[in-house]
Each structure stands twice: as structure tokens, then as C-alpha cells.
Design an enzyme around this catalytic site. Structure first.
Site, PDB file in Angstrom:
ATOM      1  N   HIS A 266       0.300  -1.125   0.272  1.00  0.00           N
ATOM      2  CA  HIS A 266       0.041   0.320   0.033  1.00  0.00           C
ATOM      3  C   HIS A 266       0.448   1.124  -0.575  1.00  0.00           C
ATOM      4  O   HIS A 266       0.043   2.500   0.112  1.00  0.00           O
ATOM      5  CB  HIS A 266      -0.573  -0.099   1.301  1.00  0.00           C
ATOM      6  CG  HIS A 266      -2.229  -0.801   1.081  1.00  0.00           C
ATOM      7  ND1 HIS A 266      -3.602  -0.539   1.698  1.00  0.00           N
ATOM      8  CD2 HIS A 266      -2.501  -1.760   0.083  1.00  0.00           C
ATOM      9  CE1 HIS A 266      -3.868  -1.407   1.614  1.00  0.00           C
ATOM     10  NE2 HIS A 266      -3.846  -2.085   0.423  1.00  0.00           N
ATOM     11  N   ASP A 298       0.283  -3.446  -8.854  1.00  0.00           N
ATOM     12  CA  ASP A 298      -0.985  -3.758  -7.847  1.00  0.00           C
ATOM     13  C   ASP A 298      -0.753  -4.409  -6.262  1.00  0.00           C
ATOM     14  O   ASP A 298       1.074  -4.728  -6.449  1.00  0.00           O
ATOM     15  CB  ASP A 298      -0.653  -5.568  -8.558  1.00  0.00           C
ATOM     16  CG  ASP A 298      -2.118  -6.659  -8.038  1.00  0.00           C
ATOM     17  OD1 ASP A 298      -3.061  -6.322  -7.527  1.00  0.00           O
ATOM     18  OD2 ASP A 298      -0.848  -8.029  -7.253  1.00  0.00           O
ATOM     19  N   ASP A 300      -1.219  -7.345  -4.451  1.00  0.00           N
ATOM     20  CA  ASP A 300      -1.286  -8.010  -3.926  1.00  0.00           C
ATOM     21  C   ASP A 300      -1.265  -9.753  -4.358  1.00  0.00           C
ATOM     22  O   ASP A 300      -1.458 -10.722  -5.006  1.00  0.00           O
ATOM     23  CB  ASP A 300      -2.914  -8.740  -3.591  1.00  0.00           C
ATOM     24  CG  ASP A 300      -3.617  -6.839  -2.862  1.00  0.00           C
ATOM     25  OD1 ASP A 300      -3.267  -7.549  -1.308  1.00  0.00           O
ATOM     26  OD2 ASP A 300      -4.352  -6.286  -3.946  1.00  0.00           O
TER      27      ASP A 300
HETATM   28  C1  RNT Z   1      -7.105  -3.652   0.357  1.00  0.00           C
HETATM   29  C2  RNT Z   1      -6.793  -4.253   1.123  1.00  0.00           C
HETATM   30  C3  RNT Z   1      -7.400  -5.191   2.092  1.00  0.00           C
HETATM   31  C4  RNT Z   1      -8.022  -5.866   1.754  1.00  0.00           C
HETATM   32  C5  RNT Z   1      -8.808  -7.648   2.151  1.00  0.00           C
HETATM   33  C6  RNT Z   1      -9.540  -8.171   1.265  1.00  0.00           C
HETATM   34  O1  RNT Z   1      -6.556  -3.065  -0.622  1.00  0.00           O
HETATM   35  O2  RNT Z   1      -5.408  -4.558   1.104  1.00  0.00           O
HETATM   36  O3  RNT Z   1      -7.036  -5.683   2.839  1.00  0.00           O
HETATM   37  O4  RNT Z   1      -7.238  -6.526   0.412  1.00  0.00           O
HETATM   38  O5  RNT Z   1     -10.318  -6.759   3.068  1.00  0.00           O
HETATM   39 ZN    ZN Z   2      -4.470  -4.889   3.291  1.00  0.00          ZN
END
Ligand code: RNT
Ligand code: ZN
Length: 424
Positions: A266, A298, A300
Site C-alpha cells: 500500500h 498491483d 496483492d
Molecule cells: C485492500 C486492502 C484490504 C483487502 C482485504 C480483502 O487494498 O489491502 O486489506 O485486501 O480487505
Molecule cells: Zn490489506
């Protein structure tokens, strides 16, 4: 295939090498064993949840891409998949649920009406399989989130709905904590923000503060529930402005004694959370991590044993923060076997922690305090090639989980016997 005898012999050799630099491998393994990782439920079904059948695109600037077959279609399948994952990783761990994974028995229950009842299957199951549960409000994939604003909405009806949702989630977290005899961390992440340049950055932040104050007005026993707030720099569709920024939530958490959630994906691409841990813990009692891997836009990707993952684990161990940092995972990849993705990421997190607890702390700190930075750099580089893999294999053997790539054979067999039969 490594035989048990070979694994033990290689471990004995590794143990002796670590002993030479003052590291006790047995004690390190014991430390690692105590660490519970919070596994995120949403890797198993691409963040779909069980409210609608429209899984895949979750909205709110987060999205799983890929269409690998075998996604869990209901809570029973998801629990079976998680059991599979748990059987392939050493140690006892936790489960991190989203509100959208409620089981409402076919009834349409609005998110502001959810109670622990709707999670009773999860809780009962967790009691036998897990060391604890964590929880999250789901502030996306919902018509009332379509405007891109939830807790920071200028629409009072919309804002109230999400405040009530967050309050309901804390109460659910409290019940989870009670049932599992371990505090549940209930996390708040909202997608609120603007794609393009805002005219007013201030007002939504003031609204968000007001919403949070309302949500947290009731004190809950920290033995059962702890609250966390998660910041983000930008999301898909909120590139120019995110209401819940790092500074916003850091300030809120410090002033209101909440946990700050640092998600590794983030921040700016070259900004790392490892360096933030000791800073924020100077002013906060505890934090939550969402360990993830950002790749370009991205946030994740599946966690791998990167330099930054190692640095995160090292910072937790070096600062003696194991009791103050809750380690959760947050990634989702729908382009590979979902169970394998979970296993790879979790095993990497544990490997990074193992490397960290195997560090020759005393020697390194002595070098540093005596000003011998030459030796510090030399030793830090030397230990990178020490046989931590032999210690890891031995730990897996002792914990009765597959050693090396043997876990993959089990996942492939599960794919053939179970996942491939899930038609969509
Ligand atoms: C989104 C956040 C959050 C989500 C979850 C699914 O950018 O990282 O934590 O990934 O709530
Ligand atoms: Zn998160």
C-alpha cells in the site's frame, strides 16, 4: 526424495555451523513455533464471499485476476481447502475472515445486520483447527459502495449504513475472541477515494474521522477484540486521492490507541514497510501487518521470499516485537492453483521468520556498537548462505508436514480429486 535420516544429518551439520556464530537452532525453532500467522480466507475464492455469485471482480479498487479452475463455491469447500493448506504448513495458525463470508442460510442479511450467529460454523470449525480468528468489515462489492465512498461518504444514509456495518463487525470480532480465547483483530479498510484530482481533500477526511469515532465509541474488552485501521496510497479507480492515507490513520491510531495496519503493497513502489515497524511502534503499542507483495500497480501478488519479506521478519525479531506485531497475509492470485498460492506465501513468511530468528544478534550488535561496520557488513552477507534450508526441512519433518516440494504433490492430488470436480 530426501529420507528422514538425510534430513536429520543435514540438520545436525547446520546446527553445528550456527553454533559457531553463537546461534542455538533448537531455541530458534521453538521461537518460530510460537508464531501464529493469520491466513486470509479470501485467497480461496478470489474475494468472492458468499453473498452473491458474482465473484472475481470485487470492486473498491481491489481485483483478483485469473481464472484457474477449482475455486471454492461455498463455505464448506473453502474450509476444506483451508484444512488442506493447514496440513501443509508447520505450526498453529489463525484465520482472517471478511464479513462477506457470512453464512446466512440462503437468507438475505444486510451487512449492517450481521451477527456472530452468521459465523457460527466458522467459529466452531476454527476451535478445532486454529489458534485464533481475525475479522474484517467488507466495505466493497456492494451497491452502497458503488459511489466509491463508504465511511467517508457525504450521503448520510450511506455513511450510517457503513458505520452500522463496522459496529456489527466489532461485535462479531468480540464473539470470535471469546470463543477462541484469543483477541480477534477487527480491521477496517475502506476504498474511499477519487480517481481524479479532488477539489476538497479535507472534508472526506473529517467525515471519516467522525465515522471512526462513532464506530469505536463503545469500549470493547481488549481480551476479545482489538481494532485496526488500514491505510493505502492508491487503488484502481482511486489513483489521485485516498481518504484513509498513511498519515491519516497513523494519526488516528496514535490518538485513539488503535492498531495501525501496514499492508506491504500500500505504499510507493520503492517504499517499504520494514523500515516503518520500529518507527510506528515507538508510538503505538501494537500493529497489524498485511504481508503482501506489490508489483507495479498491483498490491496483492503472492508473497515470495524477497529481500523485503526477509527485512520485515528481521525487523520484527530484531526489535523484539513478536508480541506486538500481528502478522496477517493479504494476497490473492486466481491465475494459479489457489491452495498452492496460499501455501507458497505462508511457507515463505515462515521461512523469513526462521531466517530472522537464526540471526547472530549478539555478534552483529557488538560489531555495530563498537563501530566495526566492516565486520557487520561482512557477517550480514556471510549468513545469507548459511544452511537455513536444512533447519527449515528439519522443522517441517518434526511438525509432520511435507518436506521440500512434497507439499506440491499433495496439492496436485487434491486438484485432481477435489478441485477439478468443482464445475462452475
Ligand atoms: C485492500 C486492502 C484490504 C483487502 C482485504 C480483502 O487494498 O489491502 O486489506 O485486501 O480487505
Ligand atoms: Zn490489506
Amino acid at each position: 526424495m530426501l529420507t528422514d535420516k538425510t534430513i536429520e544429518r543435514l540438520y545436525t551439520e547446520a546446527r553445528d555451523r550456527y553454533a559457531q556464530i553463537g546461534v542455538d537452532t533448537e531455541a530458534s525453532i521453538e521461537r518460530l513455533k510460537q508464531i501464529a500467522i493469520s491466513l486470509h480466507c479470501w485467497q480461496g475464492d478470489d474475494l468472492g464471499g458468499f453473498e452473491t455469485s458474482d465473484a472475481g471482480l470485487s470492486g473498491g479498487g481491489i481485483m483478483a485476476t485469473g481464472n484457474y479452475p477449482g475455486k471454492a463455491r461455498n463455505a464448506d469447500e473453502l474450509r476444506a481447502d483451508i484444512e488442506m493448506v493447514l496440513s501443509l504448513i508447520p505450526g498453529k495458525h489463525r484465520l482472517n475472515l471478511q464479513a462477506s463470508y457470512a453464512e446466512t442460510g440462503g437468507k438475505n442479511v444486510a451487512r449492517d445486520q450481521l451477527t456472530a450467529e452468521h459465523f457460527s460454523n466458522w467459529i466452531a470449525w476454527a476451535k478445532t483447527n486454529l489458534a485464533g480468528m481475525d475479522f474484517n468489515g467488507t466495505f466493497f462489492s456492494h451497491p452502497k459502495a458503488d459511489s466509491g465512498f463508504t465511511l467517508a461518504s457525504r450521503d448520510e444514509g450511506v455513511r450510517q449504513f457503513w458505520v452500522e456495518h463496522a459496529i456489527a463487525c466489532r461485535k462479531i470480532g468480540e464473539q470470535m475472541g471469546k470463543a477462541l480465547h484469543s483477541p480477534c483483530i477487527t480491521n477496517v479498510w475502506i476504498p474511499d477515494g477519487y480517481k481524479d484530482i479532488p477539489a476538497d481533500r479535507k472534508t472526506p477526511r473529517l467525515i471519516l474521522k467522525k465515522s471512526l469515532d462513532e464506530i469505536f465509541a463503545e469500549q470493547l474488552d481488549p481480551q476479545y477484540n482489538l481494532d485496526a485501521v488500514e491505510c493505502k496510497l492508491f487503488g484502481i479507480g482511486s489513483e489521485s486521492y485516498v481518504v484513509g492515507s498513511h498519515e491519516f490513520y497513523l494519526g488516528y491510531a496514535i490518538r485513539n490507541n488503535k492498531l495501525l495496519c501496514l499492508d506491504a503493497g500500500h505504499f510507493h513502489p520503492t517504499e517499504v514497510i520494514s523500515d516503518k515497524i520500529s518507527s510506528v511502534l515507538t508510538f503505538l503499542d501494537e500493529i497489524l501487518l498485511h504481508v503482501s507483495r506489490g508489483v507495479r500497480w498491483d498490491s496483492d501478488h503472492v508473497v515470495v521470499l524477497s529481500d523485503e519479506l526477509r527485512a520485515i521478519a528481521e525487523e520484527i525479531v530484531r526489535g523484539d516485537f513478536l508480541s506486538r506485531v500481528y502478522i496477517g497475509l493479504d494476497f490473492f492470485d486466481a491465475s494459479i492453483n489457489r491452495i498452492a498460492a496460499w501455501v507458497i506465501g505462508t511457507r515463505c513468511m515462515l521461512k523469513a521468520l526462521l531466517i530472522a530468528v537464526l540471526e547472530p544478534r549478539q555478534m552483529l550488535c557488538q560489531m555495530e556498537t563498537s563501530g566495526d561496520f566492516t565486520s557487520r557488513l561482512a557477517l550480514l552477507e556471510e549468513i545469507k548462505t548459511l544452511p537455513f534450508g536444512a533447519v527449515w526441512d528439519y522443522y517441517c519433518l518434526k511438525e509432520n508436514v511435507p518436506v521440500g516440494l512434497a507439499w506440491l504433490d499433495r496439492v496436485k492430488a487434491y486438484e485432481k480429486d477435489v478441485l477439478s470436480k468443482r464445475a462452475h
